[in-house]
Design a protein around this motif. Structure first.
Motif, PDB file in Angstrom:
ATOM      1  N   GLN A   1       0.828  -1.201   0.000  1.00 31.29           N
ATOM      2  CA  GLN A   1       0.000   0.000   0.000  1.00 31.29           C
ATOM      3  C   GLN A   1       0.868   1.258   0.000  1.00 31.29           C
ATOM      4  N   ALA A   2       1.961   1.211   0.754  1.00 31.24           N
ATOM      5  CA  ALA A   2       2.884   2.353   0.753  1.00 31.24           C
ATOM      6  C   ALA A   2       3.533   2.532  -0.613  1.00 31.24           C
ATOM      7  N   LEU A   3       3.877   1.406  -1.260  1.00 27.99           N
ATOM      8  CA  LEU A   3       4.460   1.495  -2.597  1.00 27.99           C
ATOM      9  C   LEU A   3       3.430   2.009  -3.608  1.00 27.99           C
ATOM     10  N   GLU A   4       2.157   1.635  -3.411  1.00 28.89           N
ATOM     11  CA  GLU A   4       1.119   2.178  -4.280  1.00 28.89           C
ATOM     12  C   GLU A   4       0.993   3.686  -4.079  1.00 28.89           C
ATOM     13  N   ALA A   5       1.043   4.127  -2.818  1.00 25.32           N
ATOM     14  CA  ALA A   5       0.993   5.564  -2.549  1.00 25.32           C
ATOM     15  C   ALA A   5       2.181   6.289  -3.184  1.00 25.32           C
ATOM     16  N   GLN A   6       3.350   5.643  -3.123  1.00 27.31           N
ATOM     17  CA  GLN A   6       4.523   6.226  -3.764  1.00 27.31           C
ATOM     18  C   GLN A   6       4.327   6.337  -5.266  1.00 27.31           C
ATOM     19  N   ALA A   7       3.752   5.298  -5.880  1.00 32.39           N
ATOM     20  CA  ALA A   7       3.521   5.313  -7.324  1.00 32.39           C
ATOM     21  C   ALA A   7       2.519   6.407  -7.707  1.00 32.39           C
ATOM     22  N   ILE A   8       1.523   6.628  -6.854  1.00 32.29           N
ATOM     23  CA  ILE A   8       0.556   7.702  -7.118  1.00 32.29           C
ATOM     24  C   ILE A   8       1.259   9.052  -7.128  1.00 32.29           C
ATOM     25  N   GLU A   9       2.107   9.263  -6.131  1.00 33.40           N
ATOM     26  CA  GLU A   9       2.836  10.549  -6.063  1.00 33.40           C
ATOM     27  C   GLU A   9       3.818  10.682  -7.219  1.00 33.40           C
ATOM     28  N   GLN A  10       4.449   9.579  -7.589  1.00 31.61           N
ATOM     29  CA  GLN A  10       5.392   9.636  -8.708  1.00 31.61           C
ATOM     30  C   GLN A  10       4.685   9.943 -10.024  1.00 31.61           C
ATOM     31  N   ALA A  11       3.449   9.461 -10.172  1.00 32.94           N
ATOM     32  CA  ALA A  11       2.687   9.791 -11.380  1.00 32.94           C
ATOM     33  C   ALA A  11       2.414  11.288 -11.450  1.00 32.94           C
ATOM     34  N   ILE A  12       2.083  11.876 -10.302  1.00 38.36           N
ATOM     35  CA  ILE A  12       1.856  13.322 -10.274  1.00 38.36           C
ATOM     36  C   ILE A  12       3.164  14.067 -10.536  1.00 38.36           C
ATOM     37  N   GLU A  13       4.252  13.578  -9.948  1.00 38.37           N
ATOM     38  CA  GLU A  13       5.565  14.198 -10.182  1.00 38.37           C
ATOM     39  C   GLU A  13       5.927  14.158 -11.659  1.00 38.37           C
ATOM     40  N   THR A  14       5.697  13.010 -12.288  1.00 34.32           N
ATOM     41  CA  THR A  14       5.997  12.883 -13.712  1.00 34.32           C
ATOM     42  C   THR A  14       5.151  13.845 -14.527  1.00 34.32           C
ATOM     43  N   GLU A  15       3.877  13.931 -14.199  1.00 37.78           N
ATOM     44  CA  GLU A  15       2.998  14.850 -14.922  1.00 37.78           C
ATOM     45  C   GLU A  15       3.469  16.287 -14.778  1.00 37.78           C
ATOM     46  N   ARG A  16       3.855  16.663 -13.564  1.00 39.26           N
ATOM     47  CA  ARG A  16       4.379  18.024 -13.339  1.00 39.26           C
ATOM     48  C   ARG A  16       5.610  18.283 -14.211  1.00 39.26           C
ATOM     49  N   GLY A  17       6.519  17.294 -14.202  1.00 43.16           N
ATOM     50  CA  GLY A  17       7.743  17.468 -14.974  1.00 43.16           C
ATOM     51  C   GLY A  17       7.485  17.599 -16.457  1.00 43.16           C
ATOM     52  N   VAL A  18       6.559  16.806 -16.977  1.00 44.29           N
ATOM     53  CA  VAL A  18       6.250  16.863 -18.409  1.00 44.29           C
ATOM     54  C   VAL A  18       5.620  18.207 -18.750  1.00 44.29           C
ATOM     55  N   ILE A  19       4.722  18.687 -17.892  1.00 47.45           N
ATOM     56  CA  ILE A  19       4.096  19.992 -18.147  1.00 47.45           C
ATOM     57  C   ILE A  19       5.158  21.090 -18.169  1.00 47.45           C
ATOM     58  N   ALA A  20       6.056  21.054 -17.182  1.00 50.48           N
ATOM     59  CA  ALA A  20       7.107  22.070 -17.131  1.00 50.48           C
ATOM     60  C   ALA A  20       8.030  21.977 -18.340  1.00 50.48           C
ATOM     61  N   GLN A  21       8.394  20.757 -18.709  1.00 53.79           N
ATOM     62  CA  GLN A  21       9.285  20.574 -19.855  1.00 53.79           C
ATOM     63  C   GLN A  21       8.619  21.055 -21.138  1.00 53.79           C
ATOM     64  N   THR A  22       7.346  20.749 -21.296  1.00 52.26           N
ATOM     65  CA  THR A  22       6.638  21.151 -22.507  1.00 52.26           C
ATOM     66  C   THR A  22       6.552  22.663 -22.610  1.00 52.26           C
ATOM     67  N   ARG A  23       6.175  23.309 -21.534  1.00 48.29           N
ATOM     68  CA  ARG A  23       6.070  24.773 -21.552  1.00 48.29           C
ATOM     69  C   ARG A  23       7.434  25.428 -21.758  1.00 48.29           C
ATOM     70  N   ALA A  24       8.464  24.855 -21.090  1.00 48.02           N
ATOM     71  CA  ALA A  24       9.808  25.424 -21.237  1.00 48.02           C
ATOM     72  C   ALA A  24      10.323  25.246 -22.660  1.00 48.02           C
TER      73      ALA A  24
END
Length: 497
Positions: free
Chosen positions: A336-359
């Motif tokens: 369950q903790a690893l699932e929570a980590q994966a959820i946060e990592q998905a959001i982190e990845t999305e943030r990074g892609v948005i920033a990279q695309t705009r930049a």
């Protein structure tokens, strides 16, 4: 490579990305399409990622094996060295064989959810492989453009050195006749020394760019052709982000990893549920006529006891866990903790892609504006240099004014070359962040694309224990035999941007 959202119109414009350069390139020249095709076929990062994906494919077969029957055969041969003193029936030697067939019926959902998790990780791995492709392509495009830029800069600096050498000679001649002073000569000598230093730096940069190109492509750059225009670039950053959220493989991979973790939690919960299996077993024992056992029949005759024993049984076994020391609960909480980590990592990845695309969009737009400014600067500095030389000939301008004008013209040309490189690399990076710069999009050639589904379909249903693949051999090419690069510039290289 793998299926994703794309239309026939997008494929049409994607084909133009590099195909036009291949058609227009003269014999012996390298195109961007050719460089990307070589990197796609032999870059070790990419070929290694494909091998890693093949390892991920095997996770499905491994999980399926847990739900399949298991057949075991064991055998022993025993020779008695010292018989028990109180035993009169102990055999001297024994041959024993046993076989058991076990068929799992219910495992609390562990097998079912384990298979689903493995399949989801295959999907995630394929998306990650797409991301690796685009990363290698982006690096290759940057290396390709670096070589073109640095080649042009070396050419410009060499031309500048030649101009300053002529200028110094002319200044010395004028000093001999008293037309200029020793200060003018010293200024010309200083600018020539600085120009030679800049030339050496630009030559070192060109060698570095060529070696980086070799590391990515596997071959030395040879007369690189200008790249074609990039199609399919977005009109604004918001539309680019929307496409990236839908097609970027890093986001897709992160979401699949999150789904796989959810299946891991379900599989871990199965450890507290009953386990049911069916079994059958058989045994064979031969005492090799060494069993001292006898009996009398009704007539008083001695009968030797049996020397062979056979047995067989079949049944159903159920195992109900009552207490396992807290292990199942810890494993569920861990997943369950690893699932929570994966959820946060998905959001982190999305943030990074948005920033990279705009930049990338901002960098691309800024480079386009820089190109316009640099083109104006080149035109103005060229006109200014002509005017200063004309005015110097009538005595209204000094040697220093000419030197300054020449330096300004050189800077403008170098800036233009760099801006064109930056605009192209930023544009391609923007396409990559949108998920539109992988092998499918770049038209690298029919039959040349690596399809990870081929291996997955090959191994997902395998059940034979001795079904091994051949020993692995390297796919990527080595570059140890490529010659050390130099700063030679092709004679046809244009010195003016």
């Amino acid at each position: 490579m793998t299926a994703k959202h794309q239309s026939g119109g997008r494929r049409a414009v994607a084909a133009l990305l590099l195909l036009t350069s291949a058609l227009a390139a003269p014999a012996g020249a390298e195109t961007l399409q050719g460089a990307l095709a070589k990197a796609y076929a032999s870059n070790p990062t990419l070929t290694g990622a494909r091998a890693g994906q093949r390892a991920t494919d095997e996770g499905v077969a491994i999980q399926k094996a847990s739900g399949r029957p298991a057949l075991n055969l064991s055998g022993t041969y025993e020779e008695s060295i010292l018989k028990p003193t109180i035993s009169f029936t102990s055999p001297q030697r024994t041959v024993n064989a046993q076989t058991q067939l076990s068929v799992p019926i219910y495992a609390g959902g562990q097998v079912r959810n384990g298979i689903k998790a493995a399949k989801t990780r295959v999907d995630a791995g394929q998306a990650q492989l797409r991301g690796t492709e685009m990363s290698i392509f982006s690096q290759t495009v940057a290396a390709y453009m670096d070589v073109i830029r640095d080649t042009a800069i070396v050419s410009l600096n060499r031309a500048n050195v030649r101009v300053l050498e002529v200028n110094l000679q002319a200044t010395n001649d004028r000093f001999e006749v008293g037309d200029v002073t020793r200060t003018d000569v010293a200024q010309s000598q200083s600018r020539l020394a600085l120009a030679r230093s800049d030339l050496q730096t630009s030559e070192a940069n060109l060698i570095t760019s060529k070696e980086n190109y070799i590391a990515l492509v596997g071959e030395a750059p040879d007369n690189l052709e200008p790249p074609p225009q990039l199609p399919g670039l977005p009109a604004d950053p918001d539309s680019a982000v929307q496409v990236a959220l839908r097609d970027n493989p890093d986001i897709l991979a992160a979401n699949k990893q999150r789904e796989a973790r959810a299946y891991d939690v379900k599989a871990a919960k199965g450890a507290v549920l009953p386990q049911v299996s069916a079994y059958t077993q058989a045994g064979y024992t031969n005492y090799l006529h060494s069993l001292n056992s006898s009996a009398q029949d009704a007539n008083g005759n001695i009968i030797e006891g049996p020397q062979i024993n056979k047995q067989a049984a079949a049944g159903v076994q159920i195992s109900i866990p009552l207490y396992q020391g807290g292990r199942p609960g810890a494993q569920v909480r861990q997943n369950q903790a690893l699932e929570a980590q994966a959820i946060e990592q998905a959001i982190e990845t999305e943030r990074g892609v948005i920033a990279q695309t705009r930049a990338s969009y901002a960098s691309w737009q800024a480079s386009l504006e820089t190109i316009k400014s640099a083109e104006n600067a080149v035109s103005a500095s060229s006109l200014s240099l002509e005017g200063v030389r004309a005015e110097n000939s009538v005595g209204s301008r000094t040697i220093l004014d000419i030197l300054d004008a020449e330096q300004e013209a050189l800077r403008a040309r170098v800036q233009l070359v760099s801006a064109r490189r930056n605009a192209y690399v930023a544009g391609f990076s923007l396409l990559a962040s949108m998920g539109h710069a992988e092998a499918d999009d770049l038209n690298l050639g029919a039959g040349a694309l690596y399809d990870p589904m081929v291996n997955y379909k090959r191994v997902r249903g395998k059940w034979f224990d001795w079904d091994f693949d051949p020993a692995p051999r390297p796919v990527a090419t080595r570059t140890v035999d490529t010659p050390a690069q130099n700063a030679n510039v092709p004679a046809a290289t244009t010195q003016q941007p």
